[in-house]
Scaffold this motif. Structure first.
Motif, mmCIF file in Angstrom:
data_model
loop_
_atom_site.group_PDB
_atom_site.id
_atom_site.type_symbol
_atom_site.label_atom_id
_atom_site.label_comp_id
_atom_site.label_asym_id
_atom_site.label_seq_id
_atom_site.Cartn_x
_atom_site.Cartn_y
_atom_site.Cartn_z
ATOM 1 N N GLY A 157 -1.025 4.596 -12.582
ATOM 2 C CA GLY A 157 -2.383 4.260 -12.976
ATOM 3 C C GLY A 157 -2.560 2.819 -13.406
ATOM 4 N N THR A 158 -1.512 2.018 -13.232
ATOM 5 C CA THR A 158 -1.584 0.593 -13.587
ATOM 6 C C THR A 158 -1.114 -0.238 -12.399
ATOM 7 O OG1 THR A 158 0.631 0.716 -14.541
ATOM 8 C CG2 THR A 158 -1.233 0.981 -16.048
ATOM 9 N N PRO A 159 -1.906 -0.254 -11.325
ATOM 10 C CA PRO A 159 -1.447 -0.983 -10.127
ATOM 11 C C PRO A 159 -1.367 -2.495 -10.355
ATOM 12 C CG PRO A 159 -3.706 -0.248 -9.852
ATOM 13 C CD PRO A 159 -3.217 0.338 -11.142
ATOM 14 N N ILE A 160 -0.370 -3.067 -9.717
ATOM 15 C CA ILE A 160 -0.188 -4.517 -9.705
ATOM 16 C C ILE A 160 -0.288 -4.962 -8.254
ATOM 17 C CG2 ILE A 160 1.371 -6.426 -10.184
ATOM 18 C CD1 ILE A 160 2.678 -4.595 -12.306
ATOM 19 N N ILE A 161 -1.188 -5.884 -7.961
ATOM 20 C CA ILE A 161 -1.387 -6.379 -6.600
ATOM 21 C C ILE A 161 -1.181 -7.884 -6.609
ATOM 22 C CG2 ILE A 161 -3.015 -6.617 -4.691
ATOM 23 C CD1 ILE A 161 -4.369 -4.040 -5.740
ATOM 24 N N VAL A 162 -0.326 -8.379 -5.716
ATOM 25 C CA VAL A 162 -0.053 -9.815 -5.635
ATOM 26 C C VAL A 162 -0.245 -10.298 -4.204
ATOM 27 C CG1 VAL A 162 1.550 -9.856 -7.579
ATOM 28 C CG2 VAL A 162 2.419 -9.452 -5.269
ATOM 29 N N LYS A 163 -0.630 -11.535 -4.068
ATOM 30 C CA LYS A 163 -0.742 -12.171 -2.753
ATOM 31 C C LYS A 163 0.656 -12.537 -2.267
ATOM 32 C CE LYS A 163 -5.213 -12.154 -2.585
ATOM 33 N NZ LYS A 163 -5.876 -11.226 -1.693
ATOM 34 N N THR A 164 0.895 -12.429 -0.955
ATOM 35 C CA THR A 164 2.192 -12.752 -0.374
ATOM 36 C C THR A 164 2.010 -13.662 0.831
ATOM 37 O OG1 THR A 164 2.154 -10.845 1.114
ATOM 38 C CG2 THR A 164 3.150 -10.512 -1.066
ATOM 39 N N GLY A 165 3.144 -14.079 1.379
ATOM 40 C CA GLY A 165 3.131 -14.851 2.617
ATOM 41 C C GLY A 165 2.960 -16.335 2.390
ATOM 42 N N SER A 166 3.097 -17.061 3.472
ATOM 43 C CA SER A 166 2.956 -18.517 3.418
ATOM 44 C C SER A 166 2.657 -19.033 4.813
ATOM 45 C CB SER A 166 4.220 -19.154 2.842
ATOM 46 O OG SER A 166 5.336 -18.837 3.637
ATOM 47 N N LEU A 206 1.013 -16.334 7.764
ATOM 48 C CA LEU A 206 1.127 -14.892 7.571
ATOM 49 C C LEU A 206 0.782 -14.509 6.132
ATOM 50 C CD1 LEU A 206 4.398 -14.402 9.623
ATOM 51 C CD2 LEU A 206 2.074 -13.834 10.311
ATOM 52 N N PRO A 207 -0.484 -14.671 5.750
ATOM 53 C CA PRO A 207 -0.887 -14.266 4.407
ATOM 54 C C PRO A 207 -0.957 -12.743 4.307
ATOM 55 C CG PRO A 207 -2.801 -14.935 5.652
ATOM 56 C CD PRO A 207 -1.598 -15.195 6.528
ATOM 57 N N GLY A 208 -0.783 -12.237 3.116
ATOM 58 C CA GLY A 208 -0.859 -10.797 2.922
ATOM 59 C C GLY A 208 -0.926 -10.460 1.457
ATOM 60 N N GLU A 209 -0.607 -9.194 1.160
ATOM 61 C CA GLU A 209 -0.541 -8.782 -0.232
ATOM 62 C C GLU A 209 0.372 -7.576 -0.358
ATOM 63 O OE1 GLU A 209 -4.688 -8.158 -1.099
ATOM 64 O OE2 GLU A 209 -4.524 -6.019 -0.677
ATOM 65 N N ALA A 210 0.833 -7.344 -1.576
ATOM 66 C CA ALA A 210 1.691 -6.207 -1.885
ATOM 67 C C ALA A 210 1.187 -5.576 -3.174
ATOM 68 C CB ALA A 210 3.137 -6.658 -2.035
ATOM 69 N N ASN A 217 8.644 -15.566 5.211
ATOM 70 C CA ASN A 217 8.949 -14.375 4.421
ATOM 71 C C ASN A 217 7.702 -13.892 3.692
ATOM 72 O OD1 ASN A 217 11.679 -14.330 5.061
ATOM 73 N ND2 ASN A 217 12.183 -15.761 3.433
ATOM 74 N N ALA A 218 7.488 -12.585 3.705
ATOM 75 C CA ALA A 218 6.318 -12.008 3.041
ATOM 76 C C ALA A 218 6.641 -11.742 1.570
ATOM 77 C CB ALA A 218 5.893 -10.721 3.740
ATOM 78 N N ILE A 219 6.733 -12.810 0.794
ATOM 79 C CA ILE A 219 6.999 -12.692 -0.634
ATOM 80 C C ILE A 219 5.907 -13.430 -1.393
ATOM 81 C CG2 ILE A 219 9.500 -12.476 -0.354
ATOM 82 C CD1 ILE A 219 9.728 -15.432 -1.086
ATOM 83 N N PRO A 220 5.704 -13.075 -2.656
ATOM 84 C CA PRO A 220 4.703 -13.797 -3.440
ATOM 85 C C PRO A 220 5.110 -15.256 -3.622
ATOM 86 C CG PRO A 220 5.273 -11.720 -4.493
ATOM 87 C CD PRO A 220 6.249 -11.922 -3.372
ATOM 88 N N PRO A 221 4.151 -16.179 -3.610
ATOM 89 C CA PRO A 221 4.468 -17.602 -3.787
ATOM 90 C C PRO A 221 5.132 -17.906 -5.123
ATOM 91 C CG PRO A 221 2.189 -17.311 -3.079
ATOM 92 C CD PRO A 221 2.738 -15.960 -3.355
ATOM 93 N N THR A 222 4.955 -17.025 -6.126
ATOM 94 C CA THR A 222 5.552 -17.267 -7.440
ATOM 95 C C THR A 222 7.041 -16.953 -7.480
ATOM 96 O OG1 THR A 222 4.891 -15.038 -8.105
ATOM 97 C CG2 THR A 222 3.379 -16.850 -8.659
ATOM 98 N N VAL A 223 7.552 -16.253 -6.468
ATOM 99 C CA VAL A 223 8.988 -15.945 -6.419
ATOM 100 C C VAL A 223 9.707 -17.181 -5.887
ATOM 101 C CG1 VAL A 223 10.764 -14.483 -5.401
ATOM 102 C CG2 VAL A 223 8.565 -13.494 -6.067
ATOM 103 N N THR A 224 10.514 -17.780 -6.734
ATOM 104 C CA THR A 224 11.164 -19.040 -6.351
ATOM 105 C C THR A 224 12.640 -18.888 -6.037
ATOM 106 O OG1 THR A 224 11.554 -19.554 -8.676
ATOM 107 C CG2 THR A 224 9.514 -20.409 -7.671
#
Length: 191
Positions: free
Chosen positions: A107-116, A96-100, A153-160
């Protein structure tokens, strides 16, 4: 917007109705494909007709696949009793890959990859005994195991601090019971 596509198929091969030993064997397959985005934190523009999104998250090209092979066997033990065995091997894969994204209004968007991705396999079994007390009354006892894979869980891989998936669910169930017909089959009572 969400797009889901689900496909499932099961094939079974079974013994004939006049067989002394009753059996069934089969294959199971299912696949779900999903794409979807949730937008939230929108703000109306000055004209109150346009809206700007601040946050979103979603699944992009998600795929959940389940495959299984199974068999059940019922062996007679005398005229009124049966010994039952069952075995199943299940393999599940959840990707379930995705992004948030956030910060679009500033005006300063932050986009991260999510899922695993999660892949789990497990054999399960059942063993039981049935006895017909009479033509209308049966008693039984059974022990069986069950399995359901974890969730992603649809969370970024960097969230530990949060696991990217949950553990599978497993059960061993013990059953005893009776099945009964009364009044020439018009009343059924199971317990």
């Amino acid at each position: 917007k969400h797009d889901n596509e689900f496909y499932t198929q099961e094939f079974r091969l079974a013994s004939g109705g006049d067989s002394r030993i009753n059996w069934v064997a089969g294959l199971f397959y299912s696949r779900e494909l999903s794409d979807g985005v949730e937008r939230f934190g929108t703000t109306a523009g000055a004209d109150q007709k346009t809206f700007r999104m601040n946050n979103y998250y979603g699944v992009v090209a998600g795929k959940v696949t389940t495959q299984a092979i199974f068999g059940d066997l019922s062996i007679p033990m005398g005229e009124r009793s049966r010994f039952n065995l069952g075995l199943r091997y299940t393999s599940e894969e959840k990707a379930l890959p995705g992004e948030a994204g956030t910060g679009f209004l500033a005006g300063t968007p932050i986009i991260v990859k999510t899922g695993s991705t999660l892949q789990e396999s497990k054999p399960t079994w059942s063993i039981g005994f049935e006895h017909d007390v009479s033509d209308n009354h049966m008693i039984y006892a059974k022990v069986n195991t069950g399995f359901k894979s974890g969730t992603v869980n649809a969370i970024p891989p960097t969230v530990t601090i949060v696991n990217s998936f949950t553990d599978p669910e497993e059960i061993t169930a013990f059953q005893i019971g009776t099945k009964n017909y009364f009044r020439d089959g018009r009343v059924r009572l199971n317990a």
